[in-house]
Design a protein around this motif. Structure first.
Motif, PDB file in Angstrom:
ATOM      1  N   THR A  32      -1.552 -12.249   9.825  1.00  0.00           N
ATOM      2  CA  THR A  32      -1.962 -10.894   9.696  1.00  0.00           C
ATOM      3  C   THR A  32      -1.979 -10.395  11.112  1.00  0.00           C
ATOM      4  O   THR A  32      -2.481 -10.913  11.959  1.00  0.00           O
ATOM      5  N   VAL A  37      -8.569  -7.638   7.714  1.00  0.00           N
ATOM      6  CA  VAL A  37      -8.145  -8.877   6.601  1.00  0.00           C
ATOM      7  C   VAL A  37      -8.485 -10.193   7.207  1.00  0.00           C
ATOM      8  O   VAL A  37      -8.896 -10.752   6.341  1.00  0.00           O
ATOM      9  N   HIS A  41     -11.233 -12.904   5.087  1.00  0.00           N
ATOM     10  CA  HIS A  41     -10.574 -14.157   4.390  1.00  0.00           C
ATOM     11  C   HIS A  41     -11.601 -15.250   4.507  1.00  0.00           C
ATOM     12  O   HIS A  41     -12.447 -15.499   5.425  1.00  0.00           O
TER      13      HIS A  41
END
Length: 433
Positions: A32, A37, A41
């Protein structure tokens, strides 16, 4: 799954991360460029970029994975425990070296695209390689670095369970000529007789007639012995038969000889069979296609694997020809006279085309030892020592050992004395832990 944050997702980056993470360590990896993001995670993750975001697992990146084409890369080698590495990246990084950039340099065979001195067959030699010059050719450094990476990740993410892989072997039997005297035709047999006679090789002359008349066994015909060893092994042997036309470099058996075709079919009943590409087919796609079709007619199936005569590789052209003809695997990468790891790994990898900047579907199975490399060790004891050393290195990283032997290696010729025992050491190595 491992999530990698980076400032740019390049083909090189995806290629080398998948080799180290997925092929060697057995974990999936995704990428990414979005910080949100990455933060969201909740499993194993790392950043691979120029600057650390916070206190996450971070490896400082070298520029090579974000470049295109070739550049004059400066390499400074450093000791790293029991091994060596390059692309030092400072103390802030979770690892002292950018192992991904270093691995890419070795796996892509970057140095083979740069100017170098070739041998008489036009081959890149071991002595020209960085690994030989810097003293790490004897180690599968890419796999060693991968395990160091795994240990560092395990400390940061102790709850994550890594899969385990086991040491394996893939014995290669190279067959440039199935027979020494049989099936050679009248003209070649007559030429051999004249040559033996003119050089006063009367023992060879006697053997030739004894074999042709059926009183003696052809010295190169060791196929029953190898098949019997296959029957007791859990690992499939892979034979490469030369079926190209007779030339200065290739002096095999005519592919139209029914007994030769029967031999290939017999071997294929027990082992895997691939094509040994003739010397002139290496650079000529039309000849290569003809040889591929010949082998497919004999095997009655699609050809999957190939190996080039004299272990000659012209990158990237040699591999592009294989890809065009949809050959899936190649077993040419290695050094004839030097044991070791030409691409730095004992794990099969996909060929990366540096000119097109793309990962190709061709799987490269680099071989780590050819029988000829052991001939420089005079005594059988020294040969065993050299063999066991390379087996030890591969076992340390649970890799796959790919040795290359020839059909004539198992003959009674004094030159190959003790090589049956060496072959058995390799087969038995898979049962020792």
């Amino acid at each position: 799954m491992l999530l990698v944050y980076t400032h740019k997702i390049s083909p090189r980056l995806k290629y080398v991360f998948k080799h180290i993470c997925t092929r060697i360590l057995g974990i999936e990896v995704s990428f990414t460029t979005k910080i949100e993001v990455f933060i969201a995670h909740d499993s194993m993750k790392m950043s691979y970029t120029k600057q650390q975001l916070g206190n996450e697992f971070f490896i400082k990146s070298h520029e090579i994975l974000f470049e295109q084409g070739l550049s004059d890369v400066e390499i400074h080698m450093h000791d790293w425990g029991q091994t060596k590495c390059f692309f030092y990246n400072g103390e802030k990084s979770a690892m002292p070296f950018d192992i991904f950039s270093a691995a890419f340099y070795l796996l892509s065979r970057y140095e083979e695209y740069l100017p170098h001195v070739k041998d008489e067959f036009g081959r890149f030699t071991a002595t020209e390689s960085l690994a030989y010059k810097k003293g790490f050719l004897h180690q599968p450094v890419v796999d060693i670095w991968a395990y160091k990476f795994k240990d560092a990740l395990q400390k940061q993410f102790p709850e994550f369970e890594f899969p385990t892989r086991t040491y394996s072997i893939k014995p290669i039997i190279d067959v440039p000529s199935a027979y020494s005297y049989k099936l050679k035709g009248i003209m070649r047999t007559l030429g051999g007789v004249i040559k033996d006679f003119s050089r006063f090789r009367f023992i060879s002359l006697y053997r030739r007639f004894m074999v042709i008349l059926g009183f003696k066994h052809d010295p190169f015909d060791t196929f029953k012995y190898v098949i019997n060893r296959q029957k007791t092994s859990n690992f499939k042997f892979l034979f490469f038969f030369l079926i190209g036309d007779y030339s200065t470099y290739d002096k095999g058996i005519n592919h139209n000889k029914k007994k030769f075709v029967s031999l290939i079919k017999y071997v294929a009943d027990y082992c895997k069979v691939g094509l040994k590409i003739s010397f002139f087919a290496i650079e000529d796609e039309a000849i290569l296609k003809k040889e591929k079709l010949r082998m497919e007619d004999i095997l009655n199936t699609n050809l999957k694997a190939s190996r080039q005569s004299f272990s000659k590789l012209n990158l990237p052209e040699s591999y592009r020809n294989l890809i065009t003809l949809e050959i899936q695997e190649d077993y040419t990468m290695g050094y004839v006279n030097q044991a070791g790891f030409r691409a730095g790994s004992c794990t099969p990898f996909l060929f990366y085309d540096l000119d097109y900047e793309v990962q190709t579907p061709l799987k490269v199975n680099s071989y780590h030892l050819m029988d000829y490399a052991l001939l420089k060790n005079r005594s059988l004891l020294d040969k065993k020592k050299a063999l066991n050393e390379i087996i030890y290195e591969i076992k340390q990283v649970n890799g796959e050992f790919v040795p290359v032997f020839h059909n004539y290696t198992f003959s009674d010729d004094d030159r190959w004395k003790g090589f049956k025992e060496l072959f058995n050491i390799i087969l038995d190595s898979a049962n020792e832990f």
